[in-house]
Design a protein around this motif. Structure first.
Motif, PDB file in Angstrom:
ATOM      1  N   UNK A   1       0.838  -1.201   0.000  1.00 49.95           N
ATOM      2  CA  UNK A   1       0.000   0.000   0.000  1.00 49.95           C
ATOM      3  C   UNK A   1       0.874   1.253   0.000  1.00 49.95           C
ATOM      4  N   UNK A   2       1.919   1.233   0.807  1.00 47.69           N
ATOM      5  CA  UNK A   2       2.811   2.387   0.880  1.00 47.69           C
ATOM      6  C   UNK A   2       3.518   2.614  -0.452  1.00 47.69           C
ATOM      7  N   UNK A   3       3.946   1.527  -1.090  1.00 49.33           N
ATOM      8  CA  UNK A   3       4.619   1.656  -2.386  1.00 49.33           C
ATOM      9  C   UNK A   3       3.688   2.237  -3.443  1.00 49.33           C
ATOM     10  N   UNK A   4       2.403   1.890  -3.352  1.00 46.32           N
ATOM     11  CA  UNK A   4       1.443   2.367  -4.350  1.00 46.32           C
ATOM     12  C   UNK A   4       0.960   3.787  -4.075  1.00 46.32           C
ATOM     13  N   UNK A   5       0.826   4.146  -2.805  1.00 45.70           N
ATOM     14  CA  UNK A   5       0.214   5.427  -2.450  1.00 45.70           C
ATOM     15  C   UNK A   5       1.219   6.524  -2.105  1.00 45.70           C
ATOM     16  N   UNK A   6       2.446   6.136  -1.778  1.00 43.20           N
ATOM     17  CA  UNK A   6       3.454   7.146  -1.470  1.00 43.20           C
ATOM     18  C   UNK A   6       3.804   7.981  -2.693  1.00 43.20           C
ATOM     19  N   UNK A   7       4.271   9.204  -2.446  1.00 42.58           N
ATOM     20  CA  UNK A   7       4.614  10.104  -3.553  1.00 42.58           C
ATOM     21  C   UNK A   7       6.108  10.415  -3.538  1.00 42.58           C
ATOM     22  N   UNK A   8       6.612  10.705  -4.691  1.00 42.59           N
ATOM     23  CA  UNK A   8       8.029  11.019  -4.808  1.00 42.59           C
ATOM     24  C   UNK A   8       8.384  12.208  -3.914  1.00 42.59           C
ATOM     25  N   UNK A   9       9.448  12.032  -3.141  1.00 47.43           N
ATOM     26  CA  UNK A   9       9.893  13.085  -2.235  1.00 47.43           C
ATOM     27  C   UNK A   9       9.259  13.045  -0.856  1.00 47.43           C
ATOM     28  N   UNK A  10       8.232  12.192  -0.660  1.00 47.69           N
ATOM     29  CA  UNK A  10       7.598  12.089   0.656  1.00 47.69           C
ATOM     30  C   UNK A  10       8.569  11.544   1.694  1.00 47.69           C
ATOM     31  N   UNK A  11       8.417  12.029   2.895  1.00 46.04           N
ATOM     32  CA  UNK A  11       9.109  11.439   4.046  1.00 46.04           C
ATOM     33  C   UNK A  11       8.053  10.745   4.897  1.00 46.04           C
ATOM     34  N   UNK A  12       8.202   9.431   5.034  1.00 46.17           N
ATOM     35  CA  UNK A  12       7.240   8.618   5.788  1.00 46.17           C
ATOM     36  C   UNK A  12       7.879   8.224   7.114  1.00 46.17           C
ATOM     37  N   UNK A  13       7.252   8.589   8.212  1.00 47.08           N
ATOM     38  CA  UNK A  13       7.835   8.337   9.521  1.00 47.08           C
ATOM     39  C   UNK A  13       7.453   6.983  10.096  1.00 47.08           C
ATOM     40  N   UNK A  14       8.315   6.470  10.962  1.00 41.11           N
ATOM     41  CA  UNK A  14       8.000   5.273  11.747  1.00 41.11           C
ATOM     42  C   UNK A  14       8.797   5.341  13.032  1.00 41.11           C
ATOM     43  N   UNK A  15       8.292   4.674  14.065  1.00 39.65           N
ATOM     44  CA  UNK A  15       8.968   4.625  15.355  1.00 39.65           C
ATOM     45  C   UNK A  15       9.863   3.393  15.372  1.00 39.65           C
ATOM     46  N   UNK A  16      11.193   3.541  15.366  1.00 38.52           N
ATOM     47  CA  UNK A  16      12.088   2.385  15.255  1.00 38.52           C
ATOM     48  C   UNK A  16      12.042   1.451  16.459  1.00 38.52           C
ATOM     49  N   UNK A  17      11.464   1.906  17.574  1.00 35.87           N
ATOM     50  CA  UNK A  17      11.337   1.019  18.736  1.00 35.87           C
ATOM     51  C   UNK A  17      10.173   0.038  18.593  1.00 35.87           C
ATOM     52  N   UNK A  18       9.315   0.274  17.594  1.00 37.52           N
ATOM     53  CA  UNK A  18       8.094  -0.505  17.468  1.00 37.52           C
ATOM     54  C   UNK A  18       8.081  -1.430  16.257  1.00 37.52           C
ATOM     55  N   UNK A  19       9.214  -1.552  15.580  1.00 34.77           N
ATOM     56  CA  UNK A  19       9.301  -2.421  14.405  1.00 34.77           C
ATOM     57  C   UNK A  19      10.615  -3.183  14.424  1.00 34.77           C
ATOM     58  N   UNK A  20      10.581  -4.421  13.981  1.00 31.11           N
ATOM     59  CA  UNK A  20      11.808  -5.212  13.876  1.00 31.11           C
ATOM     60  C   UNK A  20      12.642  -4.707  12.698  1.00 31.11           C
ATOM     61  N   UNK A  21      13.938  -5.034  12.648  1.00 30.28           N
ATOM     62  CA  UNK A  21      14.749  -4.644  11.493  1.00 30.28           C
ATOM     63  C   UNK A  21      14.166  -5.160  10.175  1.00 30.28           C
ATOM     64  N   UNK A  22      13.624  -6.373  10.195  1.00 30.34           N
ATOM     65  CA  UNK A  22      13.054  -6.937   8.974  1.00 30.34           C
ATOM     66  C   UNK A  22      11.849  -6.129   8.515  1.00 30.34           C
ATOM     67  N   UNK A  23      10.956  -5.789   9.449  1.00 29.73           N
ATOM     68  CA  UNK A  23       9.780  -4.990   9.090  1.00 29.73           C
ATOM     69  C   UNK A  23      10.188  -3.612   8.605  1.00 29.73           C
ATOM     70  N   UNK A  24      11.168  -3.013   9.286  1.00 25.44           N
ATOM     71  CA  UNK A  24      11.640  -1.690   8.878  1.00 25.44           C
ATOM     72  C   UNK A  24      12.209  -1.732   7.462  1.00 25.44           C
TER      73      UNK A  24
END
Length: 676
Positions: free
Chosen positions: A182-205
């Motif tokens: 979904x992110x690959x399809x809906x994200x736009x060029x130049x967007x910065x998408x945030x995530x909390x690195x404490x809440x995702x595994x390295x693989x998910x990140x």
């Protein structure tokens, strides 16, 4: 464990001076100021079935007078707190988007997890619920500037529609329509998408990082979570007593566990392992807590060194003097705030450090890697020895299931009289079952919020009855009750589907096919090295034969007075590389769900055992002991072998439970376990 005075005799708070005097008299662990500081964390911990357990943090063997004043003190302080008005979901979403805009972010990924990537999370980690209203135990949301999507698995596809406004979120399936796509399809060029690195595994990140790159966007790790920023009245970190888990239940001392795993680390050339999963932490140190609902977790992190020393990062205020003595001088307790420094120091040695692929976060990985460690990402070093229960734990589980089965039998006997009269509601029904479990020896809590589902609600796999939406159990329907208990000697999980009145022929046909699958799996014999994935089709075949199926796994691992959902073993369509080993406890729970009409699930827990007949083979021993409803069975669909299994199982149930029952309950059991 504290026993409360009669709740009808709630005393008025006598004042700070009087309480201070009582604390000194009892040589309390804390003074009044410290107690005041503890209250937000105590309030953030789940109340559970023993809401006054927090008093263990204050004093050993408190008098009734001290207990009463501590209860009154807590009521007094909490009554002074200002009530926070929570804005509606749409307003929260707008506040989140405004916070993202201030940070220069075009979107944010919100998982349903805490710093340990767990299914069981404290109140202040329920971020997905706060921004969407979804209460399920697994899910994820992607919030962009102008749209948002929520992702849930097959257990929650009905529930999400009831709880989440479609005007605010698009519904997506977590597995077949994943969030990274979904992110690959809906994200736009130049967007910065945030995530909390404490809440995702390295693989998910990494998956989200790659998805953002496909869209021409960038994944950005945030230093602080923007949901926390806009969360009015967000709870504190939970504070609950951490207590030793007695050797008579654990079967192996913590020193022995630490030395065995340290030797494994040394043999593999690893200097240390970061223990990030609370179930692994509690198992390794033989401790239990109550920081999350229904599960005896003490939240914290640990570093196990190759010389068997442990650095434990946990709020010391949660540790009673008894627990500190139990941990001994080979376990160094440090503040959770110093965990980052501990990782940095560990990495500075340039050694190999193991982290858990399932529970260690991108933040942990990043701290270690940037400080110089060679990070080895794999299954937690505690996972397999924790999952393969020792003889004491297996026998404890048998004992717990025998007592639990008697409570379930009393409940089913009561239900057989109460439900056909009409007017019985879902919450009243599940509360009644809890009341039968409460007096049980070693009972500490339910193992999860009971799923009490009448009629069409049974088709919602993880349905949760609410006062404003619960149903009455209708006559001539199916009622599904999925429940369990946390006992000091074992964790139980059982589902029974009961015919109330006369079920339809379709209900009986589907029930019997679920039972056939349950029997096929329960009687399976398989070679060593077999995974649960190889067995999953056994449970589904009777349904597949008539074009039916169910959208959830067939079996999950279960802990020993720990998590009711434990890995790494499972029985599922999803490929699993963990071979089943003797001592592993796992559920056997095929089901069928017809949306809008009824749901069926039959669940027993089983333990993997060596086959007595064939030394190179394994098989299951059924632990759960409770009748399966004979009134819902279409006997013509069962083979002679299946009928023999059911009759033999019911003889075993009757022999185990009859000595614990009397009167009408015993008479009901005799009838419910009759041969067919």
């Amino acid at each position: 464990m504290v026993t409360s005075p009669d709740s009808a005799c709630r005393e008025t708070y006598q004042g700070d001076e009087a309480l201070s005097g009582l604390l000194k008299k009892h040589q309390s662990h804390v003074n009044l100021n410290t107690l005041t500081e503890l209250l937000p964390g105590i309030g953030a911990a789940p109340a559970g079935e023993r809401p006054d357990a927090w008093i263990d943090l204050v004093a050993e063997n408190p008098s009734p007078a001290l207990i009463s004043q501590l209860q009154a003190f807590r009521r007094d302080r909490e009554s002074r707190e200002a009530v926070t008005r929570t804005p509606p979901i749409a307003a929260r979403l707008a506040l989140l988007r405004a916070a993202l805009a201030r940070r220069g972010l075009a979107g944010f990924i919100i998982g349903r997890a805490d710093d340990h990537q767990g299914e069981y999370v404290p109140k202040n980690a329920e971020r997905l619920n706060y921004v969407s209203g979804f209460t399920g135990s697994a899910g994820l949301a992607v919030v962009l500037a102008e749209k948002a999507a929520i992702f849930v698995d097959g257990r929650y596809t009905i529930q999400v529609k009831d709880q989440v406004d479609p005007a605010l979120y698009i519904y997506r399936h977590l597995i077949t329509e994943p969030a990274d796509a979904y992110l690959a399809a809906e994200g736009k060029k130049g967007d910065k998408i945030g995530f909390d690195p404490k809440l995702f595994t390295p693989d998910a990140a990494q998956r989200f990082r790659a998805a953002a790159q496909r869209a021409g966007a960038e994944l950005v790790a945030v230093d602080s979570n923007p949901v926390d920023e806009i969360w009015a009245g967000r709870p504190a970190d939970p504070i609950s007593p951490v207590l030793p888990h007695d050797l008579k239940f654990a079967g192996q001392g913590t020193a022995e566990k630490r030395r065995a795993l340290a030797a494994k680390l040394k043999a593999e050339g690893k200097a240390a392992a970061v223990i990030s999963g609370p179930d692994s932490l509690c198992w390794l140190l033989n401790i239990r807590g109550a920081d999350v609902p229904r599960t005896p977790f003490a939240l914290g992190f640990a570093i196990l060194h190759d010389d068997a020393r442990v650095d434990l990062y946990m709020d010391r205020r949660k540790l009673t003097p008894q627990t500190l003595a139990h941990l001994g001088n080979e376990v160094a307790v440090a503040s959770p705030d110093s965990f980052a420094d501990g990782l940095t120091t560990l990495g500075a040695g340039k050694s190999v450090v193991a982290i858990d692929a399932a529970t260690a976060s991108e933040w942990v990985y990043d701290k270690l890697a940037k400080s110089g460690a060679r990070v080895f990402v794999a299954e937690c070093i505690c996972a397999l020895p924790k999952a393969a229960k020792n003889a004491v734990e297996v026998q404890g589980s048998r004992n717990a299931h025998t007592r639990d089965g008697a409570a379930v039998a009393r409940y089913l006997a009561w239900l057989s009289h109460a439900a056909p009269k009409g007017g019985l509601k879902e919450i009243e029904a599940s509360d009644k079952l809890a009341s039968f479990r409460h007096p049980n020896e070693y009972f500490r809590n339910l193992s999860f919020d009971s799923i009490s589902a009448a009629g069409p609600n049974g088709a919602i796999c993880h349905y949760h009855a609410m006062p404003e939406t619960q149903r009455e159990i209708p006559v001539n329907s199916l009622y599904l009750i999925d429940s369990g208990g946390q006992y000091l000697d074992g964790t139980t999980d059982i589902t029974r589907t009961v015919a109330v009145g006369q079920p339809t022929q379709e209900m009986k046909d589907c029930f019997t096919r679920v039972l056939k699958g349950h029997i096929a799996l329960g009687t399976a014999r398989f070679p060593r090295g077999t995974t649960g994935s190889a067995l999953d089709a056994l449970a589904r075949r009777p349904l597949w034969e008539v074009g039916l199926d169910y959208d959830h796994g067939t079996g999950h691992g279960v802990g020993s007075y720990l998590s009711v959902h434990e890995g790494p073993q499972r029985i599922s369509k999803v490929p699993n590389r963990t071979a089943l080993e003797p001592g592993m406890i796992i559920s056997n729970e095929p089901g069928y769900y017809k949306e809008g009409e009824f749901g069926i699930r039959i669940e027993n827990l089983v333990v993997v055992q060596e086959s007595k007949a064939f030394p190179d083979m394994l098989e299951f021993e059924t632990l759960t002991l409770a009748p399966i409803d004979l009134n819902a069975i279409e006997k013509s669909l069962l083979t002679e072998t299946e009928i023999a299994w059911l009759n033999a199982y019911h003889v075993r149930v009757r022999d185990a439970l009859a000595p614990q029952l009397v009167g009408d309950d015993l008479a009901w059991l005799q009838q419910a376990t009759r041969a067919i």
